[in-house]
Design a protein around this motif. Structure first.
Motif, short mmCIF file in Angstrom:
data_model
loop_
_atom_site.label_atom_id
_atom_site.label_comp_id
_atom_site.label_asym_id
_atom_site.label_seq_id
_atom_site.Cartn_x
_atom_site.Cartn_y
_atom_site.Cartn_z
N ASN A 116 0.58 -5.72 -48.99
CA ASN A 116 1.55 -6.02 -47.92
C ASN A 116 2.26 -7.34 -48.24
OD1 ASN A 116 0.73 -3.77 -46.10
ND2 ASN A 116 -1.20 -4.94 -46.03
N PRO A 117 3.17 -7.33 -49.22
CA PRO A 117 3.78 -8.59 -49.67
C PRO A 117 4.58 -9.29 -48.58
CG PRO A 117 4.93 -6.68 -50.60
CD PRO A 117 3.70 -6.16 -49.96
N GLU A 118 5.22 -8.54 -47.72
CA GLU A 118 6.06 -9.17 -46.70
C GLU A 118 5.20 -9.93 -45.69
OE1 GLU A 118 9.55 -8.04 -43.45
OE2 GLU A 118 8.91 -6.56 -44.95
N SER A 119 4.12 -9.32 -45.21
CA SER A 119 3.26 -10.00 -44.24
C SER A 119 2.53 -11.17 -44.90
CB SER A 119 2.26 -9.01 -43.63
OG SER A 119 1.44 -8.44 -44.64
N THR A 120 2.13 -10.99 -46.16
CA THR A 120 1.46 -12.08 -46.88
C THR A 120 2.38 -13.28 -46.98
OG1 THR A 120 0.14 -10.49 -48.17
CG2 THR A 120 0.36 -12.73 -49.05
N SER A 121 3.65 -13.02 -47.33
CA SER A 121 4.62 -14.11 -47.47
C SER A 121 4.90 -14.77 -46.12
CB SER A 121 5.92 -13.57 -48.06
OG SER A 121 6.92 -14.56 -48.10
N PHE A 122 4.98 -13.94 -45.07
CA PHE A 122 5.27 -14.49 -43.74
C PHE A 122 4.16 -15.42 -43.27
CE2 PHE A 122 4.68 -14.11 -39.13
CZ PHE A 122 5.88 -14.66 -38.69
N PHE A 123 2.93 -14.95 -43.32
CA PHE A 123 1.83 -15.77 -42.81
C PHE A 123 1.57 -16.99 -43.67
CE2 PHE A 123 0.83 -11.73 -40.62
CZ PHE A 123 0.87 -12.21 -39.33
N LYS A 124 1.93 -16.91 -44.95
CA LYS A 124 1.84 -18.10 -45.78
C LYS A 124 2.84 -19.15 -45.32
CE LYS A 124 2.05 -19.62 -50.61
NZ LYS A 124 2.29 -19.20 -52.02
N VAL B 14 3.97 -19.40 -42.27
CA VAL B 14 3.48 -19.88 -40.97
C VAL B 14 2.43 -20.96 -41.17
CG1 VAL B 14 2.19 -19.21 -38.90
CG2 VAL B 14 4.04 -17.75 -39.75
N LYS B 15 1.51 -20.74 -42.12
CA LYS B 15 0.45 -21.73 -42.38
C LYS B 15 1.06 -23.05 -42.84
CE LYS B 15 -3.78 -22.43 -45.08
NZ LYS B 15 -3.36 -23.74 -45.55
N ASN B 16 2.06 -22.95 -43.74
CA ASN B 16 2.72 -24.17 -44.21
C ASN B 16 3.42 -24.90 -43.07
OD1 ASN B 16 1.88 -23.69 -46.83
ND2 ASN B 16 3.78 -22.61 -47.40
N PHE B 17 4.00 -24.14 -42.14
CA PHE B 17 4.67 -24.73 -40.98
C PHE B 17 3.69 -25.48 -40.12
CE2 PHE B 17 5.77 -24.07 -36.47
CZ PHE B 17 6.89 -24.89 -36.39
N TRP B 18 2.55 -24.85 -39.81
CA TRP B 18 1.54 -25.51 -38.99
C TRP B 18 1.00 -26.76 -39.68
CZ3 TRP B 18 -1.22 -20.31 -37.54
CH2 TRP B 18 -0.53 -19.72 -36.47
N ASP B 19 0.78 -26.67 -40.97
CA ASP B 19 0.28 -27.83 -41.71
C ASP B 19 1.26 -28.99 -41.65
OD1 ASP B 19 -2.01 -26.46 -42.34
OD2 ASP B 19 -1.38 -25.88 -44.36
N SER B 20 2.54 -28.66 -41.77
CA SER B 20 3.55 -29.74 -41.71
C SER B 20 3.62 -30.37 -40.33
CB SER B 20 4.93 -29.16 -42.12
OG SER B 20 5.39 -28.24 -41.14
#
Length: 382
Positions: free
Chosen positions: A363-371, A373-379
């Motif tokens: 599921n490349p699209e969902s994998t890319s999306f949640f990655k 999201v994680k970077n956004f939360w970390d920032s």
């Protein structure tokens, strides 16, 4: 007091042409009109002087006499030219006539150029008919019969409005001119003749079928050719198929406005067709072949690539709509809608859970999306 030279009054040269004189007259008449010069007590007399000059110079014979003899051509019984300064009732009549003339000259063209002339037999009204067709009919073109309620020429009087088809006679009120004039002080008002309604003719013995109108109400069946490629808003004109004219006047036109009804399968955009096709999750994942309908009633086989996502489009060239009176057809676009299965059995649920546990990078699209999201939360934490 000696009279001014007529050419000087108009601001024109002696060799001026008829058009030049008329142009000069209009300019002066507008400039000196009493309504525009309420503060100038001389405006009325100057306005009359301009009209007197033009009355002479616009007439070829009077102009020739004036060019040869000057003002003497109209004095001492030689011509009876206009008198600008006359008082009393005669002076008012002269001014009223002058005002009427300048009004006609200045505004006659704008009002239709019917100065003194009677109206022609009235043309019939144009009609509008709203016609609904299906998308298939718009694709193929069709011959349709429509019933139009309209006014048609009376058969009893052949449209003349007179019993037995007799010819109308000249209106006694306006002597066939279609208009009457009434003088009110400085103004001459021209109105449509109330007796003949501007036609210049009356009917002594009206037709009993149409009561003198020359037309009757009736429903007509018309065959209409709807060409292939019509769209909502297409207008088709049928000349002479509108309402019949009054008393033998020409008929109006019929305008048909086309509306293409919505289709259950296809959506149209100009010459392109769009079709949303649901496919199972399995077919979308593994790939496969499906059959899709086309607007001509046929079928087209479409290959679904493995891993297809919802919203993916595929083009079928030449399977769209024809152009209106243009060669060729547009394209048809298939849009995939991947369908999530419902009402799963216990076994199906087990298999899906097993598939989920074995899934790696499926599921490349969902994998890319949640990655992301994680970077956004970390920032945000930083």
């Amino acid at each position: 007091m000696s009279k001014r030279d007529y050419y000087d009054v108009l601001g024109a040269t002696k060799g001026a042409s008829a058009d030049e004189l008329k142009k000069a007259y209009r300019k002066k008449a507008k400039e000196l009109h009493p309504d525009r010069n309420a503060d100038n007590p001389e405006a009325e007399s100057q306005f009359k002087e301009v009209n007197e000059a033009y009355e002479v110079l616009k007439d070829a014979d009077k102009k020739a006499a004036y060019d040869r003899y000057g003002h003497a051509a109209f004095e001492g019984g030689m011509g009876g030219g206009p008198r600008p300064g006359g008082g009393g009732m005669h002076g008012n009549a002269d001014f009223a006539s002058a005002f009427s003339d300048v009004f006609d000259d200045l505004f006659g063209d704008f009002m239709g150029g019917q100065r003194g002339g009677r109206q022609r037999a009235a043309r019939g009204d144009d009609l509008r008919y709203n016609l609904r067709v299906t998308l298939e009919e718009a694709y193929n073109g069709i011959q349709k019969t429509i019933n139009v309620p309209t006014s048609v020429q009376c058969g009893s009087c052949n449209g003349s409005g007179a019993e037995g088809g007799a010819e109308p006679v000249q209106c006694p009120t306006c002597s066939g001119m279609g208009k009457v004039r009434a003088t009110q002080g400085f103004f001459t008002v021209e109105r449509t003749c109330p007796t003949c309604s501007g036609l210049g003719q009356i009917i002594k013995n009206p037709c009993r079928t149409c009561s003198g109108a020359g037309r009757v109400q009736r429903e007509r069946a018309l065959s209409v050719n709807i060409p292939a490629g019509v769209e909502t808003g297409t207008r088709i004109r049928l000349g002479g198929e509108g309402e019949a004219g009054m008393r033998g006047g020409p008929p109006g036109d019929l305008y048909i406005f086309v509306e293409v009804t919505p289709h259950k399968i296809f959506e149209r955009e100009g010459r392109e067709l769009h079709c949303r096709v649901p496919v199972s999750m399995t077919v979308a994942a593994l790939g496969g072949d499906i059959e899709v309908p086309t607007i001509d009633g046929g079928r087209s086989r479409v290959k679904i690539p493995s891993g297809s996502q919802s919203g993916r489009q595929m083009r079928l060239r030449g399977k769209g709509m024809p152009g209106l009176r243009q060669p060729g057809h547009g394209d048809m676009f298939i849009e995939l809608a991947v369908e999530t299965p419902v009402n799963l059995t216990s076994r199906q649920k087990e298999l899906l859970k097993e598939f989920e546990s074995l899934a790696e990078d499926n599921n490349p699209e969902s994998t890319s999306f949640f990655k992301s999201v994680k970077n956004f939360w970390d920032s945000m934490k930083g």
